[in-house]
Write a protein that holds these residues in place. Sequence first.
Motif, mmCIF file in Angstrom:
data_model
loop_
_atom_site.group_PDB
_atom_site.id
_atom_site.type_symbol
_atom_site.label_atom_id
_atom_site.label_comp_id
_atom_site.label_asym_id
_atom_site.label_seq_id
_atom_site.Cartn_x
_atom_site.Cartn_y
_atom_site.Cartn_z
ATOM 1 N N GLN A 139 18.301 -82.150 -60.690
ATOM 2 C CA GLN A 139 19.963 -82.874 -61.406
ATOM 3 C C GLN A 139 20.232 -84.134 -62.065
ATOM 4 N N ALA A 140 19.293 -84.611 -60.869
ATOM 5 C CA ALA A 140 19.681 -86.640 -61.103
ATOM 6 C C ALA A 140 18.311 -86.288 -62.488
ATOM 7 N N LEU A 141 17.731 -85.829 -62.130
ATOM 8 C CA LEU A 141 16.991 -85.975 -63.638
ATOM 9 C C LEU A 141 17.386 -85.348 -64.876
ATOM 10 N N THR A 142 18.169 -84.403 -65.154
ATOM 11 C CA THR A 142 18.584 -84.127 -66.046
ATOM 12 C C THR A 142 19.676 -85.156 -66.331
ATOM 13 N N GLN A 143 20.665 -85.996 -65.743
ATOM 14 C CA GLN A 143 21.902 -86.380 -65.603
ATOM 15 C C GLN A 143 21.582 -87.706 -66.563
ATOM 16 N N MET A 144 19.971 -88.045 -66.426
ATOM 17 C CA MET A 144 19.354 -89.842 -66.735
ATOM 18 C C MET A 144 19.782 -89.817 -68.117
ATOM 19 N N ASP A 145 20.036 -90.957 -68.801
ATOM 20 C CA ASP A 145 20.213 -90.778 -70.346
ATOM 21 C C ASP A 145 18.520 -91.121 -70.682
ATOM 22 N N ASP A 146 18.161 -91.151 -72.187
ATOM 23 C CA ASP A 146 16.795 -90.651 -72.458
ATOM 24 C C ASP A 146 15.598 -91.941 -71.807
ATOM 25 N N ILE A 147 16.154 -93.295 -72.226
ATOM 26 C CA ILE A 147 15.390 -94.509 -72.200
ATOM 27 C C ILE A 147 15.310 -94.307 -70.401
ATOM 28 N N SER A 148 16.053 -93.141 -69.673
ATOM 29 C CA SER A 148 16.127 -93.686 -68.186
ATOM 30 C C SER A 148 14.750 -92.210 -67.514
ATOM 31 N N ARG A 149 15.066 -91.031 -68.520
ATOM 32 C CA ARG A 149 14.035 -90.370 -68.503
ATOM 33 C C ARG A 149 12.632 -90.598 -68.836
ATOM 34 N N LYS A 150 12.863 -91.721 -69.364
ATOM 35 C CA LYS A 150 10.793 -91.567 -70.153
ATOM 36 C C LYS A 150 10.837 -92.796 -69.055
ATOM 37 N N GLU A 151 11.768 -93.574 -68.655
ATOM 38 C CA GLU A 151 11.138 -94.755 -67.374
ATOM 39 C C GLU A 151 10.245 -93.901 -66.435
ATOM 40 N N TYR A 152 11.097 -92.833 -65.856
ATOM 41 C CA TYR A 152 10.535 -91.770 -64.773
ATOM 42 C C TYR A 152 9.272 -91.432 -65.629
ATOM 43 N N SER A 153 9.371 -91.119 -67.092
ATOM 44 C CA SER A 153 8.082 -90.738 -66.587
ATOM 45 C C SER A 153 6.704 -91.498 -67.189
ATOM 46 N N ILE A 154 7.163 -92.979 -67.149
ATOM 47 C CA ILE A 154 5.861 -94.323 -66.639
ATOM 48 C C ILE A 154 6.104 -94.415 -65.282
ATOM 49 N N SER A 155 7.680 -94.494 -65.072
ATOM 50 C CA SER A 155 6.834 -95.488 -62.882
ATOM 51 C C SER A 155 7.691 -94.064 -61.798
ATOM 52 N N GLY A 156 7.905 -93.372 -62.064
ATOM 53 C CA GLY A 156 8.386 -92.250 -61.281
ATOM 54 C C GLY A 156 9.555 -92.383 -60.346
ATOM 55 N N MET A 157 10.572 -93.999 -61.280
ATOM 56 C CA MET A 157 11.543 -94.420 -60.064
ATOM 57 C C MET A 157 12.601 -93.765 -60.422
ATOM 58 N N CYS A 158 13.578 -93.521 -59.353
ATOM 59 C CA CYS A 158 14.690 -92.728 -59.734
ATOM 60 C C CYS A 158 16.215 -93.828 -60.886
ATOM 61 N N MET A 172 14.611 -81.398 -70.610
ATOM 62 C CA MET A 172 13.333 -82.103 -69.242
ATOM 63 C C MET A 172 12.719 -82.765 -69.081
ATOM 64 N N PRO A 173 12.770 -83.677 -68.509
ATOM 65 C CA PRO A 173 11.692 -84.865 -68.157
ATOM 66 C C PRO A 173 10.364 -84.862 -67.930
ATOM 67 N N LEU A 174 9.422 -85.242 -68.330
ATOM 68 C CA LEU A 174 7.914 -84.720 -67.826
ATOM 69 C C LEU A 174 7.740 -85.764 -66.331
ATOM 70 N N PRO A 175 7.258 -85.414 -66.048
ATOM 71 C CA PRO A 175 6.943 -86.030 -64.866
ATOM 72 C C PRO A 175 5.753 -86.956 -65.288
ATOM 73 N N PRO A 176 5.748 -88.291 -64.609
ATOM 74 C CA PRO A 176 4.767 -89.253 -64.801
ATOM 75 C C PRO A 176 3.109 -88.556 -64.707
ATOM 76 N N ASP A 177 3.064 -89.496 -65.513
ATOM 77 C CA ASP A 177 1.240 -89.572 -66.016
ATOM 78 C C ASP A 177 0.563 -89.748 -64.644
ATOM 79 N N LEU A 178 0.335 -88.888 -63.680
ATOM 80 C CA LEU A 178 -0.894 -89.461 -62.289
ATOM 81 C C LEU A 178 -1.855 -89.682 -62.364
ATOM 82 N N SER A 179 -2.656 -89.756 -63.620
ATOM 83 C CA SER A 179 -4.100 -90.576 -64.482
ATOM 84 C C SER A 179 -3.536 -91.923 -64.274
#
Length: 70
Positions: A37-56, A1-8
């Motif tokens: 479902q969209a988050l779980t279908q992302m590859d590892d790099i995209s999930r990491k970017e999501y956790s940084i930026s919050g972009m789909c 499961m991808p981590l949510p973006p760090d809102l701090s």
Amino acid sequence: MPLPPDLSKPAFSLFPEKVDRILNGLCVTCEDEISLQALTQMDDISRKEYSISGMCQVCQDSVFSETGEE
């Protein structure tokens, strides 16, 4: 499961509307819904970017494409 973006992160304090979008399950850029479902279908790099930026995935592809297009 991808981590949510760090809102701090400082960027989110400058743009509090982006925090609201993330908390509501929306992309910070296009405001489309980001489903679990969209988050779980992302590859590892995209999930990491999501956790940084919050972009789909679509916005990530647009920002990081070699041609600058989708």
